[in-house]
Design an enzyme around this catalytic site. Structure first.
Site, PDB file in Angstrom:
ATOM      1  N   HIS A 306       0.887  -1.249  -0.073  1.00 14.28           N
ATOM      2  CA  HIS A 306       0.063  -0.075  -0.029  1.00 14.28           C
ATOM      3  C   HIS A 306       0.989   1.088   0.058  1.00 14.28           C
ATOM      4  CE1 HIS A 306      -3.023   2.963   1.121  1.00 14.28           C
ATOM      5  NE2 HIS A 306      -3.946   2.084   0.809  1.00 14.28           N
ATOM      6  N   ASP A 363      -7.672  -4.444  -0.313  1.00 14.31           N
ATOM      7  CA  ASP A 363      -8.249  -4.479  -1.561  1.00 14.31           C
ATOM      8  C   ASP A 363      -8.273  -6.012  -1.883  1.00 14.31           C
ATOM      9  OD1 ASP A 363      -8.752  -1.937  -2.617  1.00 14.31           O
ATOM     10  OD2 ASP A 363      -6.741  -1.693  -2.811  1.00 14.31           O
TER      11      ASP A 363
END
Length: 443
Positions: A306, A363
């Site tokens: 991320h 995600d």
């Protein structure tokens, strides 16, 4: 502790105030930099630029922390529903029982769309993407709702926030039904927010859809964990549009459009795409991971790492548990989901990814949950938008509450041609190179 920094430039110097946040974050206030030195800062992608001071959510990427209004995301996921988390974000505090009931009643009473709005969905082709319908219909919704609501006090804002939160769920379900060419399903007043969304998406005229507790819980977790995430692309877009004086619905519609991009809200779709690629090629998971380590291969490990979190994504920890519970309790059989677990286990056991702190992010697990719930890939970003709506509303309010707030207007460093004189048509070189000059015509 020093409360300013001094910048020396040529024969000038300027004192830059240091601003300190409640969690100890420190930043240089450069708002007077250009006026006093003629300089601006250049920060591609705003990686080191604070665009505002906000009290809505807090992230510490190094320690893997996310809090809504100071409350850890883990506590909210354990104890709060999506609506309670939304009220926390929008209004600043956890609601009292009375406040909670008032807001729930507003959601229930305003969940249906005006009959005339059904014509909007009929105007889209059957192949239209649900995100296109969502952004367009939210923008059109202001013509039905906002003329009667002047958001000038807390009561009218509460009503507008409830209207938008309730109807974005109905719009999303209607866009899904329109995409399939099926009849719209009315919301039920006896279901929770997440249950109602699943009901409106999956109920058929011949069969009522009854969400299982596991499905309702997993979707509720998904929505809570997506409700806000500081100054990301779509939230920054909402704030920028709001700074120009745009109304709540127009600003949120702009946020939907920003979220649509594959680098932002479409990341969980990319996870499913990766799994489908591994399945369709018959490639062993270890071979795929080896190719993902090779930058020249073009393969990427989607759903890992991320930009903000340099540690484990705190949302992923919570959503992993929800995903595991959903798959185990519902006994879902799906080779793609089995493959996801293989990728997760293999990547976490690989020193290459561990050393680079490339852990599964939100995600990765949200893609698993949405697929397990039967939600098609082209609806993934729509579900994300529903979850992010409370955060967008809160940021719109924060911007509009600033009486002396300035319209957001970034600067740039121009790198184009120097002063260039206009040329008659006969003297201009073709922009098409070896294709030759364009045929003459009007213009």
């Amino acid at each position: 502790m020093q409360d300013h920094a001094t910048l020396h430039y040529d024969d000038k110097s300027i004192s830059l105030p240091i601003v300190t946040g409640t969690e100890g974050e420190r930043g240089l206030d450069i708002s007077r930099l250009r006026a006093e030195t003629g300089l601006i800062t250049l920060d591609d992608g705003y990686a080191n630029t604070g665009s505002c001071q906000s009290s809505i959510s807090y992230i510490d990427g190094e320690r893997g922390i996310l809090r809504y209004r100071g409350i850890p995301i883990e506590q909210l996921a354990e104890h709060s529903s999506f609506i309670e988390a939304a009220e926390l974000l929008i209004f600043g505090d956890l609601p009292s029982p009375e406040e909670r009931q008032i807001f729930r009643d507003l959601l229930t009473e305003n969940s249906s769309l005006h009959r005339d709005m059904r014509k909007l969905f009929d105007g889209f082709p059957s192949v239209a993407h649900p995100m296109a319908m969502l952004s367009a219909v939210i923008n059109a919704l202001q013509a039905y709702d906002l003329p009667q609501i002047s958001i000038e006090d807390e009561e009218s804002f509460r009503r507008a926030a409830a209207l938008l939160m309730s109807k974005i769920r109905t719009i999303a379900a209607a866009s899904y039904k329109a995409h399939l060419g099926q009849q719209f399903v009315h919301p039920r007043y006896d279901l929770s927010y997440a249950e109602n969304l699943l009901h409106m998406m999956f109920t058929q005229p011949y069969k009522e859809y009854e969400p299982t507790p596991e499905a309702q819980h997993a979707l509720n977790m998904f929505l809570v964990l997506h409700a806000d995430h500081e100054q990301n692309c779509s939230t920054s877009t909402v704030r920028m549009v709001a700074s120009g004086g745009a109304n709540l619905y127009a600003s949120v519609s702009a946020g939907v459009c920003a979220l649509w991009g594959p680098k932002h809200g479409g990341a969980n779709m990319a996870v499913v795409g990766m799994l489908e690629h591994i399945r369709d090629t018959g490639m062993p998971v270890q071979q795929y991971l080896a190719r993902a380590k090779d930058k020249s291969s073009g393969e990427r490990l989607m759903g890992f790492g991320h930009r903000v979190y340099r540690n484990f994504d705190p949302r992923a920890k919570v959503l992993k548990q929800a995903a595991d519970d959903l798959l185990d309790r519902m006994h879902i059989t799906d080779p793609l989901l089995d493959l996801a677990r293989q990728v997760e286990e293999a990547a976490l056991a690989d020193d290459y990814f561990a050393e680079r702190k490339l852990y599964p992010n939100v995600d990765f697990y949200s893609g698993i949950i949405l697929r397990a719930l039967g939600i098609p890939v082209d609806m993934f970003t729509v579900m994300f938008a529903i979850g992010r709506t409370p955060g967008w509303i809160a940021h719109w309010k924060e911007v509009t509450d600033q009486a002396a707030g300035r319209i957001h207007r970034p600067r740039q460093i121009y790198v184009g041609p120097e002063l260039t004189n206009w040329q008659p048509k006969a003297e201009r070189r073709s922009r098409f190179g070896w294709f030759g000059r364009r045929s003459s015509g009007q213009g």
